[in-house]
Design a protein around this motif. Structure first.
Motif, PDB file in Angstrom:
ATOM      1  N   LEU A 136     -15.497   2.239   5.462  1.00  0.00           N
ATOM      2  CA  LEU A 136     -14.017   1.910   5.317  1.00  0.00           C
ATOM      3  C   LEU A 136     -13.756   1.549   3.851  1.00  0.00           C
ATOM      4  O   LEU A 136     -13.983   0.317   3.247  1.00  0.00           O
ATOM      5  CB  LEU A 136     -13.739   0.830   6.196  1.00  0.00           C
ATOM      6  N   VAL A 137     -12.935   2.405   3.030  1.00  0.00           N
ATOM      7  CA  VAL A 137     -12.787   2.298   1.611  1.00  0.00           C
ATOM      8  C   VAL A 137     -11.329   2.335   1.247  1.00  0.00           C
ATOM      9  O   VAL A 137     -10.585   3.049   2.193  1.00  0.00           O
ATOM     10  CB  VAL A 137     -13.299   3.275   0.844  1.00  0.00           C
ATOM     11  N   LYS A 138     -11.006   1.612   0.473  1.00  0.00           N
ATOM     12  CA  LYS A 138      -9.673   1.522  -0.212  1.00  0.00           C
ATOM     13  C   LYS A 138      -9.279   2.787  -1.319  1.00  0.00           C
ATOM     14  O   LYS A 138     -10.118   2.521  -2.221  1.00  0.00           O
ATOM     15  CB  LYS A 138      -8.974   0.193  -0.586  1.00  0.00           C
ATOM     16  N   VAL A 139      -8.589   3.570  -1.179  1.00  0.00           N
ATOM     17  CA  VAL A 139      -8.468   4.592  -2.191  1.00  0.00           C
ATOM     18  C   VAL A 139      -6.981   4.782  -2.399  1.00  0.00           C
ATOM     19  O   VAL A 139      -6.067   4.471  -1.803  1.00  0.00           O
ATOM     20  CB  VAL A 139      -8.944   6.006  -1.434  1.00  0.00           C
ATOM     21  N   THR A 140      -6.960   5.361  -3.732  1.00  0.00           N
ATOM     22  CA  THR A 140      -5.538   6.117  -3.973  1.00  0.00           C
ATOM     23  C   THR A 140      -5.927   7.498  -4.033  1.00  0.00           C
ATOM     24  O   THR A 140      -6.971   8.032  -4.258  1.00  0.00           O
ATOM     25  CB  THR A 140      -5.320   5.918  -5.388  1.00  0.00           C
ATOM     26  N   VAL A 141      -4.776   8.335  -3.644  1.00  0.00           N
ATOM     27  CA  VAL A 141      -4.655   9.697  -3.802  1.00  0.00           C
ATOM     28  C   VAL A 141      -4.343  10.324  -5.080  1.00  0.00           C
ATOM     29  O   VAL A 141      -3.230  10.079  -5.398  1.00  0.00           O
ATOM     30  CB  VAL A 141      -3.803  10.375  -2.658  1.00  0.00           C
ATOM     31  N   ASP A 142      -5.224  11.275  -5.610  1.00  0.00           N
ATOM     32  CA  ASP A 142      -5.147  11.610  -6.876  1.00  0.00           C
ATOM     33  C   ASP A 142      -5.210  13.300  -6.890  1.00  0.00           C
ATOM     34  O   ASP A 142      -5.856  13.892  -6.071  1.00  0.00           O
ATOM     35  CB  ASP A 142      -6.128  11.023  -7.935  1.00  0.00           C
ATOM     36  N   GLN A 164     -11.370   5.821   6.757  1.00  0.00           N
ATOM     37  CA  GLN A 164     -12.672   5.734   7.406  1.00  0.00           C
ATOM     38  C   GLN A 164     -13.200   7.179   7.211  1.00  0.00           C
ATOM     39  O   GLN A 164     -12.505   8.312   7.296  1.00  0.00           O
ATOM     40  CB  GLN A 164     -12.357   5.454   8.929  1.00  0.00           C
ATOM     41  N   ALA A 165     -14.288   7.211   6.680  1.00  0.00           N
ATOM     42  CA  ALA A 165     -15.078   8.307   6.275  1.00  0.00           C
ATOM     43  C   ALA A 165     -16.499   8.100   6.327  1.00  0.00           C
ATOM     44  O   ALA A 165     -16.889   7.033   6.222  1.00  0.00           O
ATOM     45  CB  ALA A 165     -14.491   9.007   5.131  1.00  0.00           C
TER      46      ALA A 165
END
Length: 416
Positions: free
Chosen positions: A92-98, A29-30
């Motif tokens: 509300l987003v689905k992310v990967t941490v890079d 959430q952001a």
């Protein structure tokens, strides 16, 4: 001392550590910030989080949405929410941490949940409406009386919008032939400039408030996402407190914006706004026609009553005239009798007065005085009242009750 690492080696180590510690996708959430896309179709943005109390930033991260995802994600989100995918909204987003050795830490977006943003938008709308209610202005515009003849219309719209053309055409070609005066106050009706543009138009109208009956805010069709500009507190507060009734017709049947909630009247489309105004004037016209019919009927009824009254008066004139003449005759007889008595009494009083005056005149007459022993001395026919009027040798006469004596004045007698 351990062998030192190069910066690249250190960043590569961080990248491997993050990849091993955070290998999965995460729902985050952001709030969106600095959203921009380039010619290749990639979207670059920032995710931020603010302190709920102080509104200060407490977290920030760069984000990337690759073009193959962005071209599907953006229209999906905007269609579902009616909200532009732009800075300032919560997601509300689905992310990967890079982590990249050169560009550092970032989040790569693969999916988005529009229901979260819809919930946040609904919450924000509730908060705006609650704030307006707490300030006592929420229903102010709704409480204004709609003019009986709303024919002078200030229109806020884009001059090139098809909806504005439909609105004007509907008014000008109404089947009843009613006249409407419209004046356009141009505004931007989509994008980030909606709020500022409409507020400026409202200010211009307010400067000429006496020239208009209502304000109509209209917008043709378009993407549901374009409605976000109508969901602001400042715009809602300005519409709620505007001194003229505000009619909104922004082209969406299923969605109510904040300004729809505070406006005097909300209709679905610009054409419906025109129809509403035409119907208002038609209602006034029908009411006036009804009043004219009532007036006509009342006049006819009144004339009939007056005709009957005149007939009754006309029929009563002979008897009334006879009665009035009889009453006048009686009054004349009474006046004549009273006048005769009054004249008689006056003559008696005047006769008595004359007798008294005659007696007084007789008592004061020279003959009466002479009979009492008085005499009158005359010289040349004029009464002598003083010895100084005489001189020696003057001839005088003395008049008595029983005759007249003539004498001559001598000096010896004068001296005496």
């Amino acid at each position: 001392m351990d062998t030192p690492l190069s910066l690249f080696d250190l960043n590569a180590l961080v990248k491997r550590a993050l990849s091993e510690c955070l290998p999965d996708e995460y729902w985050v959430q952001a709030e969106l910030s600095d959203v921009r896309s380039n010619a290749t179709g990639h979207c670059y943005l920032e995710f931020i989080q603010k302190d709920a109390r102080g509104n200060n930033l407490i977290a920030k991260a760069r984000g990337t949405i690759w073009s193959n995802v962005y071209r599907l994600l953006k229209p999906y989100f905007e269609e579902a929410t009616g909200q532009l995918f732009t800075s300032g909204i919560k997601v509300l987003v689905k992310v990967t941490v890079d982590f990249h050795e050169l560009y550092g830490y970032s989040l790569t977006v693969y999916d988005i949940d529009p229901t979260y943003t819809l919930g946040d938008m609904a919450r924000r709308r509730r908060e705006i409406l609650k704030q307006l209610e707490d300030e006592g202005v929420l229903a102010l515009n709704k409480e204004l009386d709609m003019p009986v003849l709303p024919q002078r219309i200030a229109v806020i719209s884009s001059p090139t919008a098809a909806g504005y053309g439909d609105f004007c055409h509907q008014l000008q070609n109404n089947t009843q032939g009613f006249f409407f005066y419209t004046e356009l106050f141009p505004a931007i009706m989509q994008g980030t400039q909606v709020e500022k543009s409409i507020l400026q138009a409202l200010d211009r109208i307010n400067g000429r408030i006496d020239e208009f009956d209502v304000v109509v805010i209209i917008r043709g069709g378009g993407a549901t996402s374009d409605l976000s500009g109508f969901e602001t507190y400042l715009l809602a507060a300005a519409c709620a407190q505007f001194p003229l009734p505000v009619i909104t017709g922004i082209g969406h049947e299923r969605d109510d914006t904040v300004i729809d909630s505070v406006a005097h009247t909300r209709v679905k489309t610009p054409t419906a706004a025109a129809e509403y105004l035409i119907n208002r004037v038609e209602e006034a016209s029908e009411h006036l026609y009804g009043l004219s019919e009532q007036l006509k009927d009342a006049v006819v009824a009144r004339l009939e009553r007056e005709k009957e009254r005149l007939n009754m008066l006309r029929n009563s004139i002979p008897s009334l005239a006879f009665l009035r003449i009889s009453e006048a005759k009686m009054r004349l007889l009474t006046v004549n009798k009273d006048l005769s008595q009054s004249v008689k009494s006056l003559l008696i009083r005047q006769k008595h007065h004359l007798e008294l005056l005659s007696q007084r005149i007789n008592d004061a007459s020279p003959e009466r005085l002479l009979k009492r022993g008085y005499s009158i001395t005359l010289k040349d026919g004029k009464t002598v009242t003083n010895a100084n009027q005489l001189k020696e040798g003057d001839l005088i006469s003395t008049r008595l009750a029983g005759g007249e004596v003539f004498s001559v004045i001598n000096d010896q007698i004068m001296n005496k």
